[in-house]
Write a protein that holds these residues in place. Sequence first.
Motif, PDB file in Angstrom:
ATOM      1  N   GLY A 187       0.805  -1.217   0.000  1.00  0.00           N
ATOM      2  CA  GLY A 187       0.000   0.000   0.000  1.00  0.00           C
ATOM      3  C   GLY A 187       0.834   1.262   0.000  1.00  0.00           C
ATOM      4  N   LEU A 188       2.007   1.215   0.632  1.00  0.00           N
ATOM      5  CA  LEU A 188       2.887   2.382   0.656  1.00  0.00           C
ATOM      6  C   LEU A 188       3.333   2.760  -0.757  1.00  0.00           C
ATOM      7  CD1 LEU A 188       5.012   1.577   3.836  1.00  0.00           C
ATOM      8  CD2 LEU A 188       3.601   3.609   3.499  1.00  0.00           C
ATOM      9  N   PHE A 189       3.472   1.758  -1.617  1.00  0.00           N
ATOM     10  CA  PHE A 189       3.810   2.046  -3.011  1.00  0.00           C
ATOM     11  C   PHE A 189       2.582   2.504  -3.798  1.00  0.00           C
ATOM     12  CE2 PHE A 189       7.593  -0.701  -2.271  1.00  0.00           C
ATOM     13  CZ  PHE A 189       8.560   0.177  -2.729  1.00  0.00           C
ATOM     14  N   VAL A 190       1.471   1.815  -3.617  1.00  0.00           N
ATOM     15  CA  VAL A 190       0.276   2.089  -4.412  1.00  0.00           C
ATOM     16  C   VAL A 190      -0.328   3.444  -4.079  1.00  0.00           C
ATOM     17  CG1 VAL A 190      -2.089   1.330  -4.901  1.00  0.00           C
ATOM     18  CG2 VAL A 190      -0.233  -0.350  -4.723  1.00  0.00           C
ATOM     19  N   ASN A 191      -0.427   3.757  -2.780  1.00  0.00           N
ATOM     20  CA  ASN A 191      -1.170   4.942  -2.368  1.00  0.00           C
ATOM     21  C   ASN A 191      -0.457   6.258  -2.662  1.00  0.00           C
ATOM     22  OD1 ASN A 191      -3.545   3.723  -1.448  1.00  0.00           O
ATOM     23  ND2 ASN A 191      -2.587   3.157   0.474  1.00  0.00           N
ATOM     24  N   GLN A 192       0.846   6.204  -2.933  1.00  0.00           N
ATOM     25  CA  GLN A 192       1.503   7.446  -3.336  1.00  0.00           C
ATOM     26  C   GLN A 192       1.002   7.904  -4.700  1.00  0.00           C
ATOM     27  OE1 GLN A 192       5.728   7.158  -4.548  1.00  0.00           O
ATOM     28  NE2 GLN A 192       5.559   4.940  -4.223  1.00  0.00           N
ATOM     29  N   PHE A 193       0.471   6.978  -5.497  1.00  0.00           N
ATOM     30  CA  PHE A 193      -0.136   7.337  -6.772  1.00  0.00           C
ATOM     31  C   PHE A 193      -1.629   7.634  -6.601  1.00  0.00           C
ATOM     32  CE2 PHE A 193       3.369   4.354  -7.665  1.00  0.00           C
ATOM     33  CZ  PHE A 193       4.191   5.208  -8.391  1.00  0.00           C
ATOM     34  N   THR A 194      -2.270   6.926  -5.676  1.00  0.00           N
ATOM     35  CA  THR A 194      -3.708   7.113  -5.452  1.00  0.00           C
ATOM     36  C   THR A 194      -4.035   8.561  -5.110  1.00  0.00           C
ATOM     37  OG1 THR A 194      -3.905   4.829  -4.629  1.00  0.00           O
ATOM     38  CG2 THR A 194      -5.693   6.350  -4.099  1.00  0.00           C
ATOM     39  N   VAL A 195      -3.224   9.151  -4.217  1.00  0.00           N
ATOM     40  CA  VAL A 195      -3.538  10.502  -3.747  1.00  0.00           C
ATOM     41  C   VAL A 195      -3.273  11.580  -4.797  1.00  0.00           C
ATOM     42  CG1 VAL A 195      -3.184   9.933  -1.326  1.00  0.00           C
ATOM     43  CG2 VAL A 195      -1.229  10.708  -2.702  1.00  0.00           C
ATOM     44  N   ARG A 196      -2.721  11.194  -5.941  1.00  0.00           N
ATOM     45  CA  ARG A 196      -2.559  12.162  -7.026  1.00  0.00           C
ATOM     46  C   ARG A 196      -3.889  12.427  -7.736  1.00  0.00           C
ATOM     47  NH1 ARG A 196       2.949  12.745  -8.476  1.00  0.00           N
ATOM     48  NH2 ARG A 196       4.315  11.211  -7.466  1.00  0.00           N
ATOM     49  N   PHE A 197      -4.856  11.525  -7.542  1.00  0.00           N
ATOM     50  CA  PHE A 197      -6.105  11.606  -8.288  1.00  0.00           C
ATOM     51  C   PHE A 197      -7.314  11.949  -7.421  1.00  0.00           C
ATOM     52  CE2 PHE A 197      -3.296   8.526 -10.409  1.00  0.00           C
ATOM     53  CZ  PHE A 197      -3.149   9.147 -11.633  1.00  0.00           C
ATOM     54  N   ILE A 198      -7.177  11.870  -6.108  1.00  0.00           N
ATOM     55  CA  ILE A 198      -8.286  12.222  -5.227  1.00  0.00           C
ATOM     56  C   ILE A 198      -7.782  13.168  -4.145  1.00  0.00           C
ATOM     57  CG2 ILE A 198      -9.518  10.060  -5.620  1.00  0.00           C
ATOM     58  CD1 ILE A 198      -8.491   9.058  -2.945  1.00  0.00           C
ATOM     59  N   LYS A 199      -8.699  13.914  -3.556  1.00  0.00           N
ATOM     60  CA  LYS A 199      -8.337  14.838  -2.493  1.00  0.00           C
ATOM     61  C   LYS A 199      -7.853  14.070  -1.271  1.00  0.00           C
ATOM     62  CE  LYS A 199     -11.556  18.529  -3.809  1.00  0.00           C
ATOM     63  NZ  LYS A 199     -12.726  19.341  -3.371  1.00  0.00           N
ATOM     64  N   LEU A 200      -6.910  14.667  -0.566  1.00  0.00           N
ATOM     65  CA  LEU A 200      -6.362  14.025   0.621  1.00  0.00           C
ATOM     66  C   LEU A 200      -7.455  13.773   1.654  1.00  0.00           C
ATOM     67  CD1 LEU A 200      -4.058  13.002   2.359  1.00  0.00           C
ATOM     68  CD2 LEU A 200      -3.513  15.354   2.969  1.00  0.00           C
ATOM     69  N   ARG A 201      -8.356  14.741   1.825  1.00  0.00           N
ATOM     70  CA  ARG A 201      -9.434  14.586   2.798  1.00  0.00           C
ATOM     71  C   ARG A 201     -10.302  13.376   2.457  1.00  0.00           C
ATOM     72  NH1 ARG A 201     -13.416  19.598   3.514  1.00  0.00           N
ATOM     73  NH2 ARG A 201     -13.757  19.146   1.310  1.00  0.00           N
ATOM     74  N   THR A 202     -10.639  13.216   1.189  1.00  0.00           N
ATOM     75  CA  THR A 202     -11.446  12.077   0.752  1.00  0.00           C
ATOM     76  C   THR A 202     -10.709  10.772   0.973  1.00  0.00           C
ATOM     77  OG1 THR A 202     -12.473  13.477  -0.939  1.00  0.00           O
ATOM     78  CG2 THR A 202     -12.691  11.087  -1.206  1.00  0.00           C
ATOM     79  N   TYR A 203      -9.417  10.777   0.654  1.00  0.00           N
ATOM     80  CA  TYR A 203      -8.601   9.580   0.836  1.00  0.00           C
ATOM     81  C   TYR A 203      -8.545   9.167   2.305  1.00  0.00           C
ATOM     82  CZ  TYR A 203      -4.393   6.804   1.482  1.00  0.00           C
ATOM     83  OH  TYR A 203      -3.525   5.836   1.863  1.00  0.00           O
ATOM     84  N   LEU A 204      -8.329  10.126   3.189  1.00  0.00           N
ATOM     85  CA  LEU A 204      -8.237   9.825   4.620  1.00  0.00           C
ATOM     86  C   LEU A 204      -9.551   9.261   5.156  1.00  0.00           C
ATOM     87  CD1 LEU A 204      -6.239  12.942   5.883  1.00  0.00           C
ATOM     88  CD2 LEU A 204      -5.401  10.590   5.725  1.00  0.00           C
ATOM     89  N   LEU A 205     -10.668   9.879   4.782  1.00  0.00           N
ATOM     90  CA  LEU A 205     -11.969   9.412   5.266  1.00  0.00           C
ATOM     91  C   LEU A 205     -12.279   8.010   4.745  1.00  0.00           C
ATOM     92  CD1 LEU A 205     -14.065  12.689   4.916  1.00  0.00           C
ATOM     93  CD2 LEU A 205     -13.526  11.504   7.054  1.00  0.00           C
TER      94      LEU A 205
END
Length: 401
Positions: free
Chosen positions: A261-279
């Motif tokens: 996940g540490l590898f995958v999510n560094q790309f995930t947060v490029r496409f969605i807002k950080l607030r949305t990702y955290l929730l």
Amino acid sequence: MDNARNRLRINMISWLSYFFTGSLVSTLGIVLFPVSQAFGKTPAFIGQMFTLMNIGLFLPIMVSGMLMRHVHLGTQLIVGSAISALTCAALFIFPANITAFGVGVFLIGAASGIMMAIGSYLVVRINDDAKARSANLIFTDFFFALAGVVLSLVLGYLFKHGASWLAMYGAMGILSVLMIILCLGVKFPIVKQTASDMPVSGTQEPWGIAAWILCFALFCFLLAEPVFTMWLPTWLKEQFGMAPDQAAYYITTYWTVKSIGLFVNQFTVRFIKLRTYLLASTVVGLFSLVLAANSAAPGLILVCAGLFGFCNSGLFSGLMSYGSLQVRNSPPTLTSALLTIGTIGTLVFSSLSAFVYSQWGLHWALNTATVAYVLLLVSLVAACITSKAEKLGVPVRIHGA
């Protein structure tokens, strides 16, 4: 030593510092039962003993700013690692002395705190470019999770074949010696005190309530995760009669998926807002945690442990980032407050969950993580409602602590 090689060595020191701390914290659940058997104590008692390790880890982090301004970084790392190596050797000399064990885990924890504080600082200091800093912070976090994978597999195998609990501290001694070797001949950056190091004054931009709520959210996260990894193996042994290596496999799965996940999510947060990702991560993480801590199906617990690890992979960096973005020009004191208050969760997790174990049993000791995660979700929602980050117009992306 040329600059490129020196930079590489400094990055390696940061990676090893996180690997060392990950080895110490992530394997508590695996080493807990062998230690309690060796000393003839209950898991609750040994859990309380591990509080000494957490105190040792917390103290250097709390005073790291002052230490780094007055004591050379290399000196701190070498002295701390030497003390850790000698302590591990002493545990082999006095393996049946519970007092020596308590002092030992405190000193090893203190060495870990020094490494963690300096390792985090070095990554930020030597990477001026924002993208390079983000990549290296995420990669450094990966080594914390990698330690959970490697040590869980190794210790599970060793304990299955009758190895002593001392195997854990033999590994820590080897890592301490490796840190000393890495530090020799390295040119460390000099830490200078600047105006930005000064405490927040009334003339500076106020942090806002959301920043303090996110401090509490970090506390909840750093309480929930180690409670889960500490008590799950014991729960699996008691509830399902699993062998040590089988129970360790569940923790290995957690850390393996988290490292992915540490590898995958560094790309995930490029496409969605950080607030949305955290929730989203917190909601799914809570759902998977509830199932993992309360299901009667071992297969489902394994799947949920992995899903919980994936959801947790970006939460620490994400919460640190969201907290720092509550101020337009985030001061070091805000980052320090987020890290220090959050680390209190790591400080109290073993003593708090051990107390719950002694009063209400193993099931509720494990579900201490669930309660903490519920509080994490509530505090994150409150922080999103009161957040100033979006109004300030600062790009809300994970960039590390």
